[in-house]
Design an enzyme around this catalytic site. Structure first.
Site, short mmCIF file in Angstrom:
data_model
loop_
_atom_site.label_atom_id
_atom_site.label_comp_id
_atom_site.label_asym_id
_atom_site.label_seq_id
_atom_site.Cartn_x
_atom_site.Cartn_y
_atom_site.Cartn_z
N HIS A 210 -15.49 9.82 83.38
CA HIS A 210 -15.64 9.75 81.93
C HIS A 210 -15.26 11.05 81.24
O HIS A 210 -15.13 12.09 81.88
CB HIS A 210 -17.08 9.35 81.55
N HIS A 268 -13.94 13.73 84.24
CA HIS A 268 -14.68 14.07 85.45
C HIS A 268 -15.59 12.94 85.92
O HIS A 268 -15.81 11.97 85.20
CB HIS A 268 -15.51 15.34 85.23
N ARG A 278 -30.79 15.34 94.19
CA ARG A 278 -29.98 16.30 93.44
C ARG A 278 -30.56 16.47 92.04
O ARG A 278 -30.71 15.48 91.31
CB ARG A 278 -28.55 15.75 93.35
#
Ligand SMILES: *[C@@H]1O[C@H](CO)[C@@H](O)[C@H](O)[C@H]1NC(C)=O
Ligand SMILES: *[C@@H]1O[C@H](CO)[C@@H](O)[C@H](O)[C@H]1NC(C)=O
Length: 299
Positions: A210, A268, A278
């Site tokens: 996006h 990206h 994460r």
């Protein structure tokens, strides 16, 4: 090449003629094995279409800046001279936020997210709006918890959050040669926690490619502060700039700040997390004061 050369040199040697057939068969088997291994390797690595690593998790970058030509995305928005990107690019630095600050920021994320959590693999906590993933939805944590929120977060947490936000803002202004006072924090600015659990709703699908300026019109500069370490805390989950000629990754590292202009020059995606958890914070800036938001504070 080596195999061909050996075969030719053996042909010259009449004494070895007898053994040649066996040798050739063995060479054939060997070549077949190498081919099979190469095929296996390429299929295992099929997901790994990364050409270049912009920042390895193991290195400590004082600062790296890569200029890329600006897209035209900014033209369809009001321009703010001295702020709207004329020079575009991406930067990575490990010297702005310390590992210790990253750890303290991460514990804010852990505390907040422990109150909720998505059923899928991606949860967010937005201290500005109060949005917190719970199950398949979001709740407003300030409304939901009311005064009890003081038992969760402290003034010190918010002070640290502001301090970190300011340092990131100064870093971006410095890298792009603009005045920091022209940048305004914008929404959404949020913590994310990702793991390998399958997505349940579209909100969990963080891995699609996006462009931030297309997704959120107000964004001009996007930044990410990583709060955990790639390959220590989680696998997968690398950030990938998808350029025409190559996929270029940033490997997360606690305390690492990655920032970039928000237009399609910086298309990206984030790889799916394969194991572990994460944590990161997305901190976004706009040049349009009308889209600015305030730092979070107890009200
Ligand atoms: C991922 O996080 C969710 C909460 O958001 C949790 O329910 C799930 O058990 C976690 N999955 C793994 C594999 O740790
Ligand atoms: C970049 O990765 C995507 C998949 O994530 C792939 O489709 C594309 O071909 C890759 N680009 C290059 C130039 O290797």
């Amino acid at each position: 090449m080596v195999v061909v050369f050996s075969v030719l040199s053996m042909k010259k040697d009449r004494a070895l003629r007898e053994g040649q057939r066996t040798w050739l068969r063995n060479a054939g088997l060997g070549a077949g094995f190498v081919l099979a291994a190469l095929l296996l390797w390429s299929s295992l690595g099929a997901e790994d279409d990364v050409a270049e690593v912009l920042a390895h998790h193991g290195e400590v970058l004082a600062g790296r800046f890569i200029e890329v030509p600006c897209s035209e995305d900014y033209d369809s928005h009001r321009r703010f001279e001295g702020c709207t990107p004329r020079r575009c690019g991406r930067g990575i630095t490990d010297s702005v936020i310390t590992r210790e600050e990253a750890e303290r920021i991460r514990s804010i994320a852990e505390k907040g997210l422990s109150l909720g959590g998505s059923d899928g693999g991606a949860s967010i906590l937005d201290l500005h709006s109060g949005a917190l993933s719970v199950g398949k939805h979001f709740v407003n944590l300030y409304r939901y918890f009311g005064d009890r929120i003081h038992n969760v977060f402290s003034e010190e947490d918010f002070r640290l959050y502001r301090h970190v936000r300011r340092k990131v803002q100064l870093t971006i202004a410095d890298a792009f040669g603009i005045s920091s006072s022209l940048l305004h924090l914008t929404k959404p600015t949020f913590f994310s926690r990702m793991n390998s659990t399958e997505a349940r709703t579209a909100h969990d699908e963080y891995w699609h490619a996006h462009v931030d300026k297309v997704t959120y019109g107000s964004f001009d500069y996007t930044s990410l502060l990583y709060l955990s370490d790639y390959l220590e805390d989680f696998g997968g989950g690398r950030f990938v700039f998808m350029d025409e000629g190559a996929n270029r990754t940033v490997e997360p590292r606690a305390g690492r700040v990655s920032f970039f202009t928000s237009g399609s020059e910086n298309l990206h995606r984030v790889e799916k997390v394969h194991w572990g958890t994460r944590y990161a914070v997305t901190i976004a800036f706009t040049c349009n004061p009308d889209h600015g938001i305030a730092d979070p504070a107890f009200t």
